[in-house]
Design a protein around this motif. Sequence first.
Motif, PDB file in Angstrom:
ATOM      1  N   PHE A 256      31.773  26.176  -9.405  1.00  2.00           N
ATOM      2  CA  PHE A 256      31.765  26.157  -7.953  1.00  2.00           C
ATOM      3  C   PHE A 256      30.352  26.285  -7.366  1.00  2.00           C
ATOM      4  O   PHE A 256      30.199  26.488  -6.180  1.00  2.00           O
ATOM      5  CB  PHE A 256      32.639  27.311  -7.423  1.00  2.00           C
ATOM      6  CG  PHE A 256      32.927  27.180  -5.953  1.00  2.00           C
ATOM      7  CD1 PHE A 256      33.798  26.219  -5.502  1.00  2.00           C
ATOM      8  CD2 PHE A 256      32.301  28.011  -5.042  1.00  2.00           C
ATOM      9  CE1 PHE A 256      34.060  26.101  -4.145  1.00  2.00           C
ATOM     10  CE2 PHE A 256      32.567  27.890  -3.688  1.00  2.00           C
ATOM     11  CZ  PHE A 256      33.449  26.927  -3.240  1.00  2.00           C
ATOM     12  N   GLU A 271      33.794  19.375  -6.756  1.00  2.00           N
ATOM     13  CA  GLU A 271      32.440  19.800  -6.365  1.00  2.00           C
ATOM     14  C   GLU A 271      31.939  18.985  -5.188  1.00  2.00           C
ATOM     15  O   GLU A 271      31.402  19.530  -4.211  1.00  2.00           O
ATOM     16  CB  GLU A 271      31.494  19.639  -7.556  1.00  2.00           C
ATOM     17  CG  GLU A 271      31.784  20.568  -8.717  1.00  2.00           C
ATOM     18  CD  GLU A 271      30.896  20.304  -9.917  1.00  2.00           C
ATOM     19  OE1 GLU A 271      30.612  21.261 -10.643  1.00  2.00           O
ATOM     20  OE2 GLU A 271      30.479  19.152 -10.121  1.00  2.00           O
ATOM     21  N   TYR A 274      33.870  19.980  -1.885  1.00  2.00           N
ATOM     22  CA  TYR A 274      33.433  21.227  -1.256  1.00  2.00           C
ATOM     23  C   TYR A 274      32.033  21.113  -0.684  1.00  2.00           C
ATOM     24  O   TYR A 274      31.720  21.731   0.336  1.00  2.00           O
ATOM     25  CB  TYR A 274      33.517  22.366  -2.277  1.00  2.00           C
ATOM     26  CG  TYR A 274      34.910  22.927  -2.395  1.00  2.00           C
ATOM     27  CD1 TYR A 274      35.516  23.553  -1.316  1.00  2.00           C
ATOM     28  CD2 TYR A 274      35.623  22.825  -3.585  1.00  2.00           C
ATOM     29  CE1 TYR A 274      36.792  24.061  -1.420  1.00  2.00           C
ATOM     30  CE2 TYR A 274      36.905  23.329  -3.701  1.00  2.00           C
ATOM     31  CZ  TYR A 274      37.490  23.944  -2.606  1.00  2.00           C
ATOM     32  OH  TYR A 274      38.755  24.443  -2.700  1.00  2.00           O
ATOM     33  N   GLN A 328      39.153  28.300  -5.579  1.00  2.00           N
ATOM     34  CA  GLN A 328      37.953  27.604  -5.106  1.00  2.00           C
ATOM     35  C   GLN A 328      37.885  27.594  -3.590  1.00  2.00           C
ATOM     36  O   GLN A 328      36.807  27.739  -2.999  1.00  2.00           O
ATOM     37  CB  GLN A 328      37.937  26.179  -5.662  1.00  2.00           C
ATOM     38  CG  GLN A 328      37.685  26.113  -7.163  1.00  2.00           C
ATOM     39  CD  GLN A 328      37.788  24.707  -7.700  1.00  2.00           C
ATOM     40  OE1 GLN A 328      38.290  23.811  -7.034  1.00  2.00           O
ATOM     41  NE2 GLN A 328      37.317  24.506  -8.920  1.00  2.00           N
TER      42      GLN A 328
END
Length: 1156
Positions: A256, A271, A274, A328
């Motif tokens: 993360f 990835e 986000y 996450q």
Amino acid sequence: MELIRALRLLKLNSVSTAWVDAVWDLEFTHTDPLDPVIEEEIKEDPEVFKTIYMQLLPFSNEDDDNTQSVWVVFGENGVSAKTLVAVLSYFILRAKTKSPSLEQRLCGLQAASLYFLLLKIPGSVANKVYHQILFDTCLNMPLKCWPQDSGKKRKKDSLKSSQGDPKTGKRSKPPKKVSEEMEIDDDEDDEEEVVYFSAQDLLKLREGIVLLVRTLLRLLERFSLRDKPQSADSCVQFLTISTLMHLLRVFHTNDFCVFSRSVDQLQSLPELSYHGLGLLCSTIHGEGDEVSMVFRKLLYVILMMKTQERSKPCLLAPSQTVCGARDQAILFISHIVDKQREATLPLLRILVQHICHQMVEKSEYRASGAQAVGKLMANMPCQDYAAIVKWLYSYSRNNKVAFRMFALDVAMVLLEQSERDVDNTVDPELAVFLPHRFLVHNIIYNHRNDVSPTVRGHALHCLAQCLELGSQNATKCVHELFSNSMYITTETLTLFKKHVSDPKTNARKSALETVMSLLKHGVISCSAENLSILSDRCRDPAVSVKKKAMQCLMDLLANREVQEAWLRGVLPAVMDSESSVQEKALECLDHVVIAHIKSQGKYRDSDASQKLAWELLGLLCEKCQDLSRYFSKAFSVWAPQQKFTPTFVNGLLSHTEGERAAAAWLLLAKIASCSPKLNYGTILDTWENTIRSENRAKEVKGIVYLLIFLNLMVNVQIVTVKHLYTLGAASLHCPSKVGKRIFLLVQSVLTPSEQQPVPAEGEDLPASQPLSQFKPNSMPTVVRAHAVITLGKLCLQHEELMLKYLPVFARELEVGTELAVRSNVVVVMCDLCVRYTNTVTRYIPNISACLRDKDPIVREQTLIMLTNLLQLITVQFLLPFNLMFLSDFIFLLLFSLCEYCLVDLLLKKSPLMFSQHFIECIFHFNSYEKHKKYNKFPQTESEKSKFSLKGPQNQGKRFRIYRFLLKNFTDEQRFNITTKICQDILASFVDSELPLDSDGSELLADTFDILSLKEMKLTAMSGPAAGEEPQEDEMAMAKAVLQVAQKKLVSQVQKRNFVENVIPIIISLKNMLEEQHSPVLKHLMAYLQVTMQEYRSEVKELFAADEQLAAEVEYNLKQFEKEKQQEQQQMENQLANFTLSPRRNVSQAYTCIGKK
């Protein structure tokens, strides 16, 4: 120039202007087919879009001042940006058709990436490249191009032959809820092949999707969506994990660290997603609106739900992928809050509240949601943390069960965190919400009495878990609950005893767990009373509760004080009716006792398990000898399992000398009784050596002979009982085979042998011997008791024998001294009553008199048998018994059994039984015999003295029965009985049918007191039942409206009856009582005072015929209200003058939060 040469591959100059204008006019929702020649020329180079992308990439870098504007280059070379966008949109929309090929999907992804790159180039807005619909279409490309359900499709195709129609060969119609990809089942076989993709094909699609997302992220770094809310919302929708959930199955990631790396360094889609959400939360795209939008989308990721357009969110299975996405999302939100603290803290509080309000009632989702709330609250400063805890307290008192359950889960998660210290930033009003003490006392402990059994059980479970937490603060708070002066320990334990008897199984299990934790951690003492809470539950009706109780005792067994309770709880369970409970009890015994029995040489005092096993056996030899038969049952189960090997027996023999000798011989005795293959010689030799060493051979020899004699006597007794039982059973099936000698044989067991001479040979035998009662003889009581049963079976088949013995049975009930004999006589006479009803009728009072027998066993037996008799015979026929039955109701020893027999058995069979006999009860219990109709059944003086409840000293007993009867009346019966009391009792005194003497005064006083009972009030006139959980739906509101209307109607009918039937009699009685100065007058006025509460404003109207009585009633009502106000004021003054200790004042600050 390389860019222009690459653009020429798209044949932009060959595309007609009309086609381009049509694409723009339709706003990219649909395009006409491109010229096939042009399309084929473009497709000749499969890397055309990627080539243009690479050539156009340098122009998107704003930091490079030497780069020429691409729009100038387009103008100088005659390249139309409008035509370029139209051609790109054509290939994008082609990829969104029903069954696109791999080539179309790749071209669509590359074209969408190229469009995002064009938008990133400075001047794109001025050159009108941006279009909202085309932008949103490009965002949706990854979801359309990736074969989401390809695995399911193959599985369905493999079943094609089995699912088709055998006659037509066509497939059945697919279900309604299928995706667009699944609809191609109705197409031709060659079209179905397009859904199959090789690993290399999937890799190409992945690269295209990653390129598109990276280009989007580069665009979001420069291209502001501040004025484009629809596009911003589409970006958030695309980038949230819930939208990309299906892609996580392919692209696994646990990393993360997305904000410390550039876009080119990020490889997986989570990835990149986000990172994009982080860009949307930056100030370039707005001042908080985008953050709110992102948090709202991530809410459902945290809740593990999937959002769908125009439908409610649906739950996702809590797989590893879904849980990873949730974690996450929480990390991402925490990062955003740390980065933009002031702007996001209000949004974080709202997010936490939304998680609580949308939480479902499934335990696994509640646990996940509580952990999420705890992690998010960890990022809050003390002020916001305290505000959320205050809100959580209000939330925990919501009417919805799911909310209260989730509040308990959140409180437990918060208790696992470090306790917050009060600092200067916290408002004084919120400081009380920071300590763990508030969570334990006001949220968890306060729900121990929740109306919902589910919440009650969960609260008790949480209270037990508080003691298991690593936090010392939580444990300390629980100790305060039982040591603080505001909580009385005895009352709390009484409450837990109530919870372990809760009607709901889960609530009982949670209560047991709580009691176990309190005992384990020393919060309450391990006294016999406290430990009995656990041991008694080993006989609970529910199997799971029994096992839970045994497990709790196992957890506490390390404490020596628990050993006796463990034996009394676990040992009886080996004879439980449920096999699984038996197995659990045997497993516990084997694990704790048998498994740790070793030879003397291997015994070690330091071994706690061995020491515990011998201590438990020592208790069985001393304090717990009454549990021996349960222990024997365990050995009878273990013996066939070959548990007791010669090695095990030899190990026991090594302990027969010393302090463990008694326990060793106990085990050897149990083993010998159930192991026929055991070598008894070794055991006997050891016993003989023990006796010789102690020089007690003579005493032991005498004891052995005595035991042999007693054993023979017991065997003879057992054989005699078996023969008597067999004789009685055979006589029922073959009555003609029973001769006169059989009668004499059975009678001889019950009477002395010298009572009748034996007839000479050849003389006829009498049918039976003349008896007046069963006189004691040398036969044991158990044999005589079985003889009574056998004689009763003979009487059932021989009426002449019944006529001779029935008076003897009745006499035995009066003068007999043997408990077992009298108890069996009751059984016999009740059976004879069913068989010879008319003959045994006059002996019913003799049987009923046993309800007052000195032995409770006889009373209980009589109660059960007469209840069965009442269910078989008409109730009116046994009226004397009914009244005696009710008078026995006052004995506490049989209270619950009487209530069960009367309410659950007899009242269900005859719903009018109580109401029909209520007037009779009033006369009978007052021993009033002057009425021409009531209390006229025959009774002996002995029976009258036994069952009399006359006089002021028995008033409480009489009214206990009255209340019990009235409590089980219906409203109709209450209404009718009021009228009947006035007509049959009150009117009889007015008409001088009954004299107003001392007996009459007592009867009249009882009558007025009965009319004043709250149980006489109609339930329709009362409010909702106490403890009823409030409802909030429309049906409940309609029910409330109906109840109000019903109450109004019933009130009018009751008022009319009161005016027409009651008031005239009351006025006449009042005048009569005043003339005679009778003390019953105060009972009459008390009745009026209670009754007129319903008609407080209509007293003068109702008593218009007697103005003086109306004035007196009104005056009494005012005095009653005045006294009530004075009592209330006096109580308030006492509370105001009551001073609290400092410790109690502190505690009160926590417990009075709910009153604010």
